[in-house]
Enzyme design. Structure first.
Site, PDB file in Angstrom:
ATOM      1  CE  LYS A  66      56.198 -12.005  31.220  1.00 21.65           C
ATOM      2  NZ  LYS A  66      56.167 -12.163  29.754  1.00 21.65           N
TER       3      LYS A  66
ATOM      4  NE  ARG B 115      62.240 -16.386  30.150  1.00 20.98           N
ATOM      5  CZ  ARG B 115      62.240 -15.275  30.885  1.00 20.98           C
ATOM      6  NH1 ARG B 115      61.091 -14.780  31.345  1.00 20.98           N
ATOM      7  NH2 ARG B 115      63.366 -14.664  31.173  1.00 20.98           N
TER       8      ARG B 115
END
Length: 293
Positions: A228, A262
């Protein structure tokens, strides 16, 4: 301490105790436009090959997503999301690993639960009309995530007086709503929503406060930071060069009490967390495999 479990459809997943590595949720995006790997696994054969590799690499849960939720994205119609999802779900539902479906649409939830999904991973925390009714009578696990705004608007001007407290308060409300709808607490886990309506300062505060969030809710916490922009902001690296930063984030999350991480890079995360566990876990833990050198 008695062992804790997450009831996850056909599976009962043992949650990590202190010093044990988190469960690893592998990301399988079957979209043409995901921010990190858009188009790579869009076709069925490529998706199945990727899933097989994740299983070989030691994944604990496979999370299939058919709609990108990157900032500013346009929502995918229900039928298109199902067209992308269902062939992959049918092909993988007997693969020996729990199958999670990343969706916020009740119509999609209904179809994938009927087809054998073990978990619903909802960025909207089951707020859509009918979502709670759809999942309540099933046995699938439910991941409730915090998001300020929508994927279309969330990064325009995120603002909080106290981001950690506001995330905790929101998740408490959604947990209470799920339980009131008949969902067993043992089916629930939470996600603070890194990058979903948060500035870099908000993301880093939430990372530092992971243990506070997990303790406040007394539920397993999923940390989803892989590749991210919060990692790019720290490392200065573009998305395709964020492996090392993603591994650092996974180790930080494990150290701060995350029960699940994740990730895109399953094999590397398994190895990194194995070393973390060997260094920080119980002194009685045995190393079971020895390699020359």
């Amino acid at each position: 301490m008695p062992k804790k479990f997450l009831e996850c459809g056909r599976y009962r997943l043992a949650l990590p105790a202190a010093g044990e590595r988190p469960l690893i949720m592998g990301i399988l995006n079957v979209t043409p436009d995901s921010f990190a790997d858009g188009g790579h696994f869009y076709h069925l054969e490529a998706a199945l090959s990727r899933a097989e590799q994740m299983i070989a690499d030691g994944v604990d849960i496979i999370d299939i997503g058919a709609e990108s939720t990157r900032p500013g994205v346009t929502a995918v119609p229900v039928q298109e999301e199902l067209r992308r999802l269902m062939p992959v779900l049918y092909a993988l539902r007997d693969c020996g690993k729990p199958i999670s479906i990343d969706t916020n649409k009740p119509e999609v939830m209904r179809e994938v639960i009927d087809a054998g999904a073990d978990m619903i991973n909802d960025i909207n925390a089951l707020q859509a009309d009918g979502a709670l009714r759809t999942v309540a009578g099933s046995d699938c696990a439910l991941c409730l995530m915090h998001m300020q705004g929508t994927p279309q608007t969330m990064q325009l001007a995120p603002s909080y007086a106290d981001v950690t407290q506001e995330v905790i308060r929101f998740l408490e409300q959604r947990v209470d709503a799920a339980i009131a709808a008949g969902v067993a607490r043992s089916r629930l886990c939470i996600d603070p929503g890194f990058g979903f309506g948060k500035t870099q300062a908000h993301n880093m505060r939430l990372l530092r406060d992971l243990r506070r969030i997990a303790d406040a809710l007394d539920l397993p916490l999923l940390a989803a930071m892989s590749r991210k922009s919060m990692i790019g902001a720290v490392t200065g690296k573009p998305v395709e060069q964020r492996l090392a930063g993603s591994l650092g984030a996974a180790i930080a999350a494990a150290s701060l009490g995350a029960a699940m991480v994740r990730v895109h890079d399953v094999a590397e995360t398994v190895d990194a967390l194995a070393l973390w566990q060997a260094a920080t876990g119980p002194a009685t833990m045995q190393i079971t495999t020895q390699m020359p050198g």
